[in-house]
Design a protein around this motif. Sequence first.
Motif, PDB file in Angstrom:
ATOM      1  N   UNK A 221       6.672  -3.908 -20.774  1.00 26.39           N
ATOM      2  CA  UNK A 221       7.601  -5.065 -20.886  1.00 26.39           C
ATOM      3  C   UNK A 221       7.925  -4.994 -22.193  1.00 26.39           C
ATOM      4  N   UNK A 222       9.251  -5.187 -22.570  1.00 27.48           N
ATOM      5  CA  UNK A 222      10.058  -5.105 -23.730  1.00 27.48           C
ATOM      6  C   UNK A 222       9.827  -6.425 -24.668  1.00 27.48           C
ATOM      7  N   UNK A 223       9.640  -7.418 -23.726  1.00 32.71           N
ATOM      8  CA  UNK A 223       9.641  -8.911 -24.475  1.00 32.71           C
ATOM      9  C   UNK A 223       8.131  -9.404 -24.230  1.00 32.71           C
ATOM     10  N   UNK A 224       7.532 -10.067 -25.211  1.00 29.09           N
ATOM     11  CA  UNK A 224       6.316 -10.767 -25.130  1.00 29.09           C
ATOM     12  C   UNK A 224       6.378 -11.840 -24.211  1.00 29.09           C
ATOM     13  N   UNK A 225       5.209 -11.938 -23.318  1.00 33.34           N
ATOM     14  CA  UNK A 225       5.278 -13.225 -22.413  1.00 33.34           C
ATOM     15  C   UNK A 225       5.769 -12.618 -20.971  1.00 33.34           C
ATOM     16  N   UNK A 226       6.363 -11.389 -20.999  1.00 31.10           N
ATOM     17  CA  UNK A 226       7.049 -11.257 -19.435  1.00 31.10           C
ATOM     18  C   UNK A 226       5.955 -10.494 -18.574  1.00 31.10           C
ATOM     19  N   UNK A 227       4.794 -10.785 -18.492  1.00 29.34           N
ATOM     20  CA  UNK A 227       3.963 -10.059 -17.714  1.00 29.34           C
ATOM     21  C   UNK A 227       3.945 -10.754 -16.254  1.00 29.34           C
TER      22      UNK A 227
ATOM     23  N   UNK B  13       0.667  -1.234   0.038  1.00 29.76           N
ATOM     24  CA  UNK B  13       0.091   0.043  -0.102  1.00 29.76           C
ATOM     25  C   UNK B  13       1.155   1.253   0.117  1.00 29.76           C
ATOM     26  N   UNK B  14       1.987   0.965   0.665  1.00 29.54           N
ATOM     27  CA  UNK B  14       2.876   2.173   0.789  1.00 29.54           C
ATOM     28  C   UNK B  14       3.507   2.730  -0.542  1.00 29.54           C
ATOM     29  N   UNK B  15       3.518   1.792  -1.617  1.00 33.94           N
ATOM     30  CA  UNK B  15       4.093   1.925  -2.852  1.00 33.94           C
ATOM     31  C   UNK B  15       2.774   2.163  -3.767  1.00 33.94           C
ATOM     32  N   UNK B  16       1.982   1.338  -3.757  1.00 36.60           N
ATOM     33  CA  UNK B  16       0.687   1.199  -4.843  1.00 36.60           C
ATOM     34  C   UNK B  16      -0.624   1.288  -3.980  1.00 36.60           C
ATOM     35  N   UNK B  17      -1.169   2.282  -3.915  1.00 31.99           N
ATOM     36  CA  UNK B  17      -2.663   2.491  -3.189  1.00 31.99           C
ATOM     37  C   UNK B  17      -3.458   1.476  -3.772  1.00 31.99           C
ATOM     38  N   UNK B  18      -4.370   0.555  -3.262  1.00 30.90           N
ATOM     39  CA  UNK B  18      -5.336  -0.115  -4.025  1.00 30.90           C
ATOM     40  C   UNK B  18      -5.856   0.446  -5.204  1.00 30.90           C
ATOM     41  N   UNK B  19      -6.532   1.413  -5.063  1.00 27.43           N
ATOM     42  CA  UNK B  19      -7.321   1.879  -6.185  1.00 27.43           C
ATOM     43  C   UNK B  19      -6.341   2.122  -7.341  1.00 27.43           C
ATOM     44  N   UNK B  20      -4.978   2.367  -7.261  1.00 25.88           N
ATOM     45  CA  UNK B  20      -4.114   2.619  -8.317  1.00 25.88           C
ATOM     46  C   UNK B  20      -3.737   1.208  -8.755  1.00 25.88           C
ATOM     47  N   UNK B  21      -3.955  -0.122  -8.307  1.00 29.91           N
ATOM     48  CA  UNK B  21      -3.294  -1.122  -8.648  1.00 29.91           C
ATOM     49  C   UNK B  21      -3.313  -1.656 -10.034  1.00 29.91           C
ATOM     50  N   UNK B  22      -4.633  -1.657 -10.486  1.00 31.78           N
ATOM     51  CA  UNK B  22      -5.242  -1.971 -11.935  1.00 31.78           C
ATOM     52  C   UNK B  22      -4.212  -1.060 -12.980  1.00 31.78           C
ATOM     53  N   UNK B  23      -3.965  -0.038 -12.811  1.00 34.89           N
ATOM     54  CA  UNK B  23      -3.489   0.995 -13.487  1.00 34.89           C
ATOM     55  C   UNK B  23      -1.825   0.733 -13.466  1.00 34.89           C
ATOM     56  N   UNK B  24      -1.375   0.317 -12.426  1.00 34.83           N
ATOM     57  CA  UNK B  24       0.044   0.199 -12.534  1.00 34.83           C
ATOM     58  C   UNK B  24       0.464  -1.082 -13.014  1.00 34.83           C
ATOM     59  N   UNK B  25      -0.370  -2.139 -13.022  1.00 31.31           N
ATOM     60  CA  UNK B  25      -0.317  -3.393 -13.376  1.00 31.31           C
ATOM     61  C   UNK B  25      -0.212  -3.279 -14.964  1.00 31.31           C
ATOM     62  N   UNK B  26      -1.393  -2.405 -15.537  1.00 28.80           N
ATOM     63  CA  UNK B  26      -1.350  -2.228 -16.830  1.00 28.80           C
ATOM     64  C   UNK B  26      -0.180  -1.449 -17.542  1.00 28.80           C
ATOM     65  N   UNK B  27       0.155  -0.548 -16.623  1.00 29.41           N
ATOM     66  CA  UNK B  27       1.570   0.145 -17.034  1.00 29.41           C
ATOM     67  C   UNK B  27       2.669  -0.805 -17.238  1.00 29.41           C
ATOM     68  N   UNK B  28       3.042  -1.597 -16.176  1.00 28.24           N
ATOM     69  CA  UNK B  28       3.840  -2.810 -16.094  1.00 28.24           C
ATOM     70  C   UNK B  28       3.982  -3.708 -17.259  1.00 28.24           C
ATOM     71  N   UNK B  29       2.667  -4.049 -17.727  1.00 34.65           N
ATOM     72  CA  UNK B  29       2.443  -4.878 -18.875  1.00 34.65           C
ATOM     73  C   UNK B  29       2.981  -4.363 -20.249  1.00 34.65           C
ATOM     74  N   UNK B  30       2.577  -2.940 -20.197  1.00 32.44           N
ATOM     75  CA  UNK B  30       2.816  -2.124 -21.443  1.00 32.44           C
ATOM     76  C   UNK B  30       4.328  -2.068 -21.484  1.00 32.44           C
TER      77      UNK B  30
END
Length: 226
Positions: free
Chosen positions: A53-59, A34-51
Amino acid sequence: MASPYSSTEETTNANRICRLILGPCTDELHDVLCHFVPPQALSHVIHVFHVNQKKPGRGLPLTGPQRDLILPRNGSYTGNYDDMDISLLYILLRNICGIPSHSNGWGNDPDPIDYSPSACIERIRLARNQCVHSPTSSLSNTEFSNIWSTIRSAVVSLDTFLSNGCKYEREVDFLRRETMDPVRDKHYQEELKKQVQEDLKTREMVTNLKRKMEENAEKGVGIENR
């Protein structure tokens, strides 16, 4: 004659460690996430993480239940992190929070003098595994003292990182003195075993994914060289 299933000091030691990990340790990791990622921001942060990723399949290496929990098909995550176990917390803390790896790298034993946040997170995960993999579901007094000391030091360091006034250190010390009920506390070991099984599934998924990527890469090279 005593039953072979009677509670002993050694089985009580194991149950006490399990309570510690599933209680204060898990709650503290909830707070770190929660200190790094508030619950309400989790979906957005995960989406950004996936976007990013330089290599496919690195989710994120998630099992089906983990994915359903944090990436619901209808809408965004609306939980408060209390429903996440250490297996899922570790994946998220390691991958999406930007926490620098400890000196030996995520997934490895930290150096004894390293008490960075990632080293403390790693120690809690490894202590959970050590407790679960005990062949007799029991711990000698020496093993118990060593594991408890390791976990307590990690909790104290994370308390300092979170600036929460020794919140979880107090809970750790309370559980060290708390009366144990063998019947009531047996489910703690069962829950930890389930978590470790989830970890094994995740590792298997990652291994299979890497193998497929390597096979596809080899096929690609073969076609190009024809």
